[in-house]
Design an enzyme around this catalytic site. Sequence first.
Site, short mmCIF file in Angstrom:
data_model
loop_
_atom_site.label_atom_id
_atom_site.label_comp_id
_atom_site.label_asym_id
_atom_site.label_seq_id
_atom_site.Cartn_x
_atom_site.Cartn_y
_atom_site.Cartn_z
N HIS A 72 -4.57 -1.14 -3.32
CA HIS A 72 -3.00 -0.56 -3.85
C HIS A 72 -1.84 -1.24 -4.05
O HIS A 72 -1.54 -1.86 -2.84
CB HIS A 72 -2.72 0.77 -2.87
CG HIS A 72 -3.40 2.20 -3.38
ND1 HIS A 72 -3.25 3.43 -3.33
CD2 HIS A 72 -5.15 2.25 -3.84
CE1 HIS A 72 -4.29 3.93 -3.87
NE2 HIS A 72 -5.67 3.17 -4.22
N TYR A 201 3.83 10.40 -2.13
CA TYR A 201 4.38 11.16 -1.08
C TYR A 201 5.82 12.17 -2.05
O TYR A 201 5.77 11.50 -2.81
CB TYR A 201 4.87 10.32 -0.39
CG TYR A 201 4.20 9.69 0.67
CD1 TYR A 201 3.34 8.35 0.15
CD2 TYR A 201 4.02 9.39 1.34
CE1 TYR A 201 3.13 7.09 0.81
CE2 TYR A 201 3.32 8.62 2.73
CZ TYR A 201 2.63 7.89 2.20
OH TYR A 201 1.84 7.21 2.79
N PRO A 292 3.09 10.23 11.05
CA PRO A 292 1.87 10.12 9.65
C PRO A 292 2.75 9.40 8.57
O PRO A 292 2.28 8.88 7.99
CB PRO A 292 1.21 10.59 9.56
CG PRO A 292 1.75 12.23 10.44
CD PRO A 292 2.45 12.04 11.48
N LYS A 296 0.91 4.25 9.51
CA LYS A 296 1.14 2.98 10.35
C LYS A 296 0.04 3.40 12.14
O LYS A 296 0.50 1.98 12.52
CB LYS A 296 2.56 3.09 10.45
CG LYS A 296 3.52 3.19 9.26
CD LYS A 296 2.91 1.55 8.97
CE LYS A 296 3.87 1.19 7.95
NZ LYS A 296 3.65 -0.26 6.98
N TYR A 384 6.87 -0.88 4.39
CA TYR A 384 5.68 0.02 3.93
C TYR A 384 4.21 -0.73 3.49
O TYR A 384 2.69 -0.61 4.82
CB TYR A 384 5.52 0.79 2.26
CG TYR A 384 4.20 1.73 2.37
CD1 TYR A 384 4.09 2.86 3.00
CD2 TYR A 384 3.66 1.93 1.29
CE1 TYR A 384 3.72 3.78 2.06
CE2 TYR A 384 2.52 2.44 1.31
CZ TYR A 384 2.24 3.45 0.82
OH TYR A 384 1.74 4.65 1.11
C1 PHB Z 1 -4.27 9.31 4.82
O1 PHB Z 1 -4.57 9.27 3.60
O2 PHB Z 1 -4.85 9.84 5.31
C2 PHB Z 1 -3.05 8.50 4.48
C3 PHB Z 1 -2.68 8.27 3.75
C4 PHB Z 1 -1.10 7.55 3.93
C5 PHB Z 1 -0.52 8.07 4.67
C6 PHB Z 1 -0.92 9.12 5.98
C7 PHB Z 1 -2.95 9.21 5.58
O3 PHB Z 1 1.25 8.03 5.06
#
Ligand code: PHB
Length: 390
Positions: A72, A201, A292, A296, A384
Amino acid sequence: MKTSVAIIGAGPAGLSLALLLHQAGIPCLILERHSRAYVESRVRAGLLEQNTVDLFTELGVAGRLRREGLEHFGVILSFEGERLRIPFDELTGGRHITIYGQQEVVKDLVAACLERQIEIRFEAKAWELHRIETEAPYIQYIQDGTRKSLACDFIAACDGFHGIGRKFLPPGSYIDYQTSYPFSWLGILAETAPSSEELIYTFHEEGFALHSLRSDAISRFYLQVDNTEKLEDWDDSRIWESLEKRLFTPGFKLQTGRILEKSITPVRSYMTGTMQSGRLFLAGDAAHIVPPTGGKGLNLAVADIRWLAKAMIAFYKSGDEQKLRSYSQDCLRRIWRVQDFSHFMTQLFHRIGERESLEYRLQRSKFDYLKISRAYQTSLAENYVGLKEI
Ligand code: PHB
Ligand code: APR
């Protein structure tokens, strides 16, 4: 029974350490309290920083990850239906992330360990650590109902947040830092094509939601829920309705499907200010938990392991103890940075206060600033994708 490095825990931290030590010709052995099937099926996050993929590549365990992982180059941030794409490759000189489930990582690492004849003792629970302040520590563990001993030069506690390693740091030898949040994450894995090519997000007045994915046919979602809520409170239709509502933006259509797995995990920030004592070294979730938001956890565990392996290899190759002494300090620079970034992402996207509260206004202001400032976007993007060095 004796080995050079006794590792507690066959999660990403313990398995990566074993592979790095083995590559340098240092004997090690892993004790894991659960079965192989259990550790390989535990559904967790799935975001790998480039540093993490690079390490797996150096270890020769990234074949399937490179074939099946999804690269990505940007992420979508959304605030009350308004979307902003952060093109992190453009902002960070081409850096990117890879989406690949943690249980797939664990499967690949376990297979590589076994293939290279690194012993993993499954269903062997470490119970007590002894003589960690001497050059001859040992672990007492229980396997098949029998108490056994494993002598070693070093103990690496890679045994996660609920492990025993941290409890054997001498009381008063470290400060711990922690904060809890009044919300948890309800995570689901669903048999449905992703409704977005990139992660979303989103802040919504009912709470945070995250759209992630695993493949063309499997999606992963998370919802902010109160700490008092139970899985029974969330039947499938309530989950899909909430996701639909929170992820809404004009033109967006959420694909739904069979829910394969559901779990609720508390959101917390925790860390030890010192990750070692004598011949005991902590790595990964055993030493720190980040919220989460930002994905990370696994990456931080692997970053610790890079330092720990380097320090142990220097010791065995040339008797140099300098890197062992500076292990905590070397890890803590990145851990604090990631603690801050994960806290920032959490505070930005979760429902914290009422609509007209100060907290809400600060969130709104941050999002508005992100829309107009390339500098602010760059800061978010470089954290990120993961700072290359720190
Ligand atoms: C996930 O794909 O499980 C995932 C992705 C991004 C995050 C947390 C979990 O910030
Ligand atoms: N004896 C043996 N094994 C133990 C013991 C014990 N007393 N206590 C815990 N373990 C094992 C657990 O069963 C688990 O398999 O230690 C392992 C720890 O693995 P993880 O919890 O996956 O922790 P870590 O390897 O640090 O991985 C990084 O970051 O945010 C998270 O989801 C992410 O789990 C990932 C973690």
